[in-house]
Motif scaffolding. Sequence first.
Motif, PDB file in Angstrom:
ATOM      1  N   VAL A  91       0.840  -1.195   0.000  1.00 45.37           N
ATOM      2  CA  VAL A  91       0.000   0.000   0.000  1.00 45.37           C
ATOM      3  C   VAL A  91       0.877   1.249   0.000  1.00 45.37           C
ATOM      4  N   VAL A  92       0.541   2.190  -0.883  1.00 41.03           N
ATOM      5  CA  VAL A  92       1.232   3.477  -0.952  1.00 41.03           C
ATOM      6  C   VAL A  92       0.191   4.575  -0.764  1.00 41.03           C
ATOM      7  N   PHE A  93       0.443   5.476   0.193  1.00 37.51           N
ATOM      8  CA  PHE A  93      -0.498   6.549   0.483  1.00 37.51           C
ATOM      9  C   PHE A  93       0.023   7.883  -0.053  1.00 37.51           C
ATOM     10  N   GLN A  94      -0.869   8.878  -0.063  1.00 33.95           N
ATOM     11  CA  GLN A  94      -0.467  10.225  -0.470  1.00 33.95           C
ATOM     12  C   GLN A  94       0.553  10.787   0.510  1.00 33.95           C
ATOM     13  N   SER A  95       0.305  10.616   1.812  1.00 34.05           N
ATOM     14  CA  SER A  95       1.298  10.958   2.821  1.00 34.05           C
ATOM     15  C   SER A  95       2.109   9.695   3.076  1.00 34.05           C
ATOM     16  N   PHE A  96       3.387   9.840   3.256  1.00 35.86           N
ATOM     17  CA  PHE A  96       4.299   8.729   3.040  1.00 35.86           C
ATOM     18  C   PHE A  96       4.313   7.687   4.170  1.00 35.86           C
ATOM     19  N   HIS A  97       3.925   8.095   5.384  1.00 36.93           N
ATOM     20  CA  HIS A  97       3.845   7.171   6.520  1.00 36.93           C
ATOM     21  C   HIS A  97       5.172   6.457   6.788  1.00 36.93           C
ATOM     22  N   LEU A  98       6.267   7.192   6.669  1.00 31.83           N
ATOM     23  CA  LEU A  98       7.564   6.628   7.037  1.00 31.83           C
ATOM     24  C   LEU A  98       7.804   6.841   8.524  1.00 31.83           C
ATOM     25  N   ILE A  99       8.601   5.965   9.123  1.00 31.80           N
ATOM     26  CA  ILE A  99       8.944   6.098  10.539  1.00 31.80           C
ATOM     27  C   ILE A  99      10.119   7.070  10.641  1.00 31.80           C
ATOM     28  N   PRO A 100       9.915   8.233  11.277  1.00 33.95           N
ATOM     29  CA  PRO A 100      10.934   9.295  11.230  1.00 33.95           C
ATOM     30  C   PRO A 100      12.263   8.941  11.887  1.00 33.95           C
ATOM     31  N   THR A 101      12.243   8.004  12.847  1.00 34.40           N
ATOM     32  CA  THR A 101      13.478   7.643  13.551  1.00 34.40           C
ATOM     33  C   THR A 101      14.237   6.517  12.867  1.00 34.40           C
ATOM     34  N   MET A 102      13.771   6.086  11.713  1.00 34.48           N
ATOM     35  CA  MET A 102      14.436   5.019  10.957  1.00 34.48           C
ATOM     36  C   MET A 102      14.985   5.567   9.642  1.00 34.48           C
ATOM     37  N   THR A 103      16.110   5.037   9.197  1.00 27.12           N
ATOM     38  CA  THR A 103      16.652   5.396   7.893  1.00 27.12           C
ATOM     39  C   THR A 103      15.768   4.824   6.783  1.00 27.12           C
ATOM     40  N   ALA A 104      16.051   5.257   5.568  1.00 30.19           N
ATOM     41  CA  ALA A 104      15.308   4.715   4.428  1.00 30.19           C
ATOM     42  C   ALA A 104      15.424   3.202   4.382  1.00 30.19           C
ATOM     43  N   LEU A 105      16.641   2.696   4.572  1.00 31.81           N
ATOM     44  CA  LEU A 105      16.857   1.254   4.529  1.00 31.81           C
ATOM     45  C   LEU A 105      16.066   0.545   5.619  1.00 31.81           C
ATOM     46  N   GLU A 106      16.067   1.101   6.817  1.00 24.73           N
ATOM     47  CA  GLU A 106      15.335   0.477   7.927  1.00 24.73           C
ATOM     48  C   GLU A 106      13.830   0.535   7.698  1.00 24.73           C
ATOM     49  N   ASN A 107      13.328   1.632   7.098  1.00 25.41           N
ATOM     50  CA  ASN A 107      11.899   1.751   6.816  1.00 25.41           C
ATOM     51  C   ASN A 107      11.429   0.660   5.863  1.00 25.41           C
ATOM     52  N   VAL A 108      12.274   0.312   4.891  1.00 30.08           N
ATOM     53  CA  VAL A 108      11.903  -0.722   3.932  1.00 30.08           C
ATOM     54  C   VAL A 108      12.121  -2.123   4.494  1.00 30.08           C
ATOM     55  N   ALA A 109      13.188  -2.294   5.269  1.00 30.24           N
ATOM     56  CA  ALA A 109      13.549  -3.626   5.759  1.00 30.24           C
ATOM     57  C   ALA A 109      12.693  -4.096   6.934  1.00 30.24           C
ATOM     58  N   THR A 110      12.256  -3.180   7.778  1.00 24.34           N
ATOM     59  CA  THR A 110      11.563  -3.577   9.001  1.00 24.34           C
ATOM     60  C   THR A 110      10.303  -4.408   8.746  1.00 24.34           C
ATOM     61  N   PRO A 111       9.407  -4.009   7.806  1.00 20.70           N
ATOM     62  CA  PRO A 111       8.241  -4.868   7.543  1.00 20.70           C
ATOM     63  C   PRO A 111       8.638  -6.256   7.042  1.00 20.70           C
ATOM     64  N   LEU A 112       9.739  -6.332   6.285  1.00 19.64           N
ATOM     65  CA  LEU A 112      10.215  -7.628   5.808  1.00 19.64           C
ATOM     66  C   LEU A 112      10.691  -8.490   6.975  1.00 19.64           C
ATOM     67  N   GLU A 113      11.410  -7.859   7.902  1.00 20.27           N
ATOM     68  CA  GLU A 113      11.866  -8.594   9.088  1.00 20.27           C
ATOM     69  C   GLU A 113      10.682  -9.123   9.884  1.00 20.27           C
ATOM     70  N   LEU A 114       9.663  -8.286  10.051  1.00 20.09           N
ATOM     71  CA  LEU A 114       8.474  -8.704  10.805  1.00 20.09           C
ATOM     72  C   LEU A 114       7.757  -9.858  10.117  1.00 20.09           C
ATOM     73  N   ALA A 115       7.897  -9.936   8.791  1.00 20.03           N
ATOM     74  CA  ALA A 115       7.277 -11.021   8.028  1.00 20.03           C
ATOM     75  C   ALA A 115       8.158 -12.268   7.984  1.00 20.03           C
ATOM     76  N   GLY A 116       9.344 -12.188   8.612  1.00 23.89           N
ATOM     77  CA  GLY A 116      10.218 -13.353   8.673  1.00 23.89           C
ATOM     78  C   GLY A 116      11.081 -13.562   7.454  1.00 23.89           C
ATOM     79  N   VAL A 117      11.269 -12.510   6.639  1.00 24.95           N
ATOM     80  CA  VAL A 117      12.128 -12.625   5.453  1.00 24.95           C
ATOM     81  C   VAL A 117      13.585 -12.652   5.891  1.00 24.95           C
ATOM     82  N   ALA A 118      14.304 -13.693   5.500  1.00 26.83           N
ATOM     83  CA  ALA A 118      15.672 -13.885   5.990  1.00 26.83           C
ATOM     84  C   ALA A 118      16.628 -12.815   5.469  1.00 26.83           C
ATOM     85  N   ASP A 119      16.482 -12.413   4.207  1.00 35.12           N
ATOM     86  CA  ASP A 119      17.408 -11.442   3.613  1.00 35.12           C
ATOM     87  C   ASP A 119      16.766 -10.060   3.544  1.00 35.12           C
ATOM     88  N   ALA A 120      16.105  -9.653   4.630  1.00 35.32           N
ATOM     89  CA  ALA A 120      15.312  -8.423   4.641  1.00 35.32           C
ATOM     90  C   ALA A 120      16.126  -7.206   4.205  1.00 35.32           C
TER      91      ALA A 120
END
Length: 231
Positions: A91-120
């Motif tokens: 899902v992509v929204f008009q407002s970006f809904h990024l976590i301000p205390t996380m880097t770009a890499l962490e913002n993308v990787a964190t949902p993958l980690e929560l989903a159990g992706v090994a190479d997040a």
Amino acid sequence: MTDTVLTMTDAQLSLDGNAGRVDILKGITLSVQRGESLGLIGPSGSGKSSLLMLMGGLERATGGQVTALGHDLTRLGEDALARFRREHMGVVFQSFHLIPTMTALENVATPLELAGVADAFDRASAELDQVGLAARKDHYPAQMSGGEQQRVALARAAAPRPDILLADEPTGNLDGTTGQAIMDLLFGLRDRHGATLILVTHSRELAARCNRVIRLRDGQIAPEQDAKAAE
């Protein structure tokens, strides 16, 4: 041969407000095919974003049925719905809904980690490369422009390889040139991952790039000729 990934049958959405019960969607029936790009257009308040929320299981229909990839979203519990979205939808929204205390890499990787992706983090890094942010992975949202933040949001939505990609006014907060770049990236992600793309937009140019356009009016699907006239 195409197959249906999402079906709505007489889907309704009514919410209680200060003035009483409000009927937002009044019996929506449609189907979306695998790999299709579908544009949802219509005036403000016509129900476009609400329809997208029903499709993504982010809002529960108060009547009718919403089925995605063979799952009846109107019957799934909250935990099952969240798991389904995580595994099958971006899902992509008009407002970006990024976590301000996380880097770009962490913002993308964190949902993958929560989903159990090994190479997040590796996958997150590759997706940021694809949206042109190879040099911005360690930057925080406040250090990036609106266009760059939306690129991060696109990478986050695409990284899980979703079957269905939903976008709600993805270029609404961006200038014309940046919006054009985001449009190109959005359709590129769809093509690369083979996802079904459903997007809400006020942009005629963006709607015209879709395989099919549906126009909403007063919580209902307008006649097909209205949608064609609006393109």
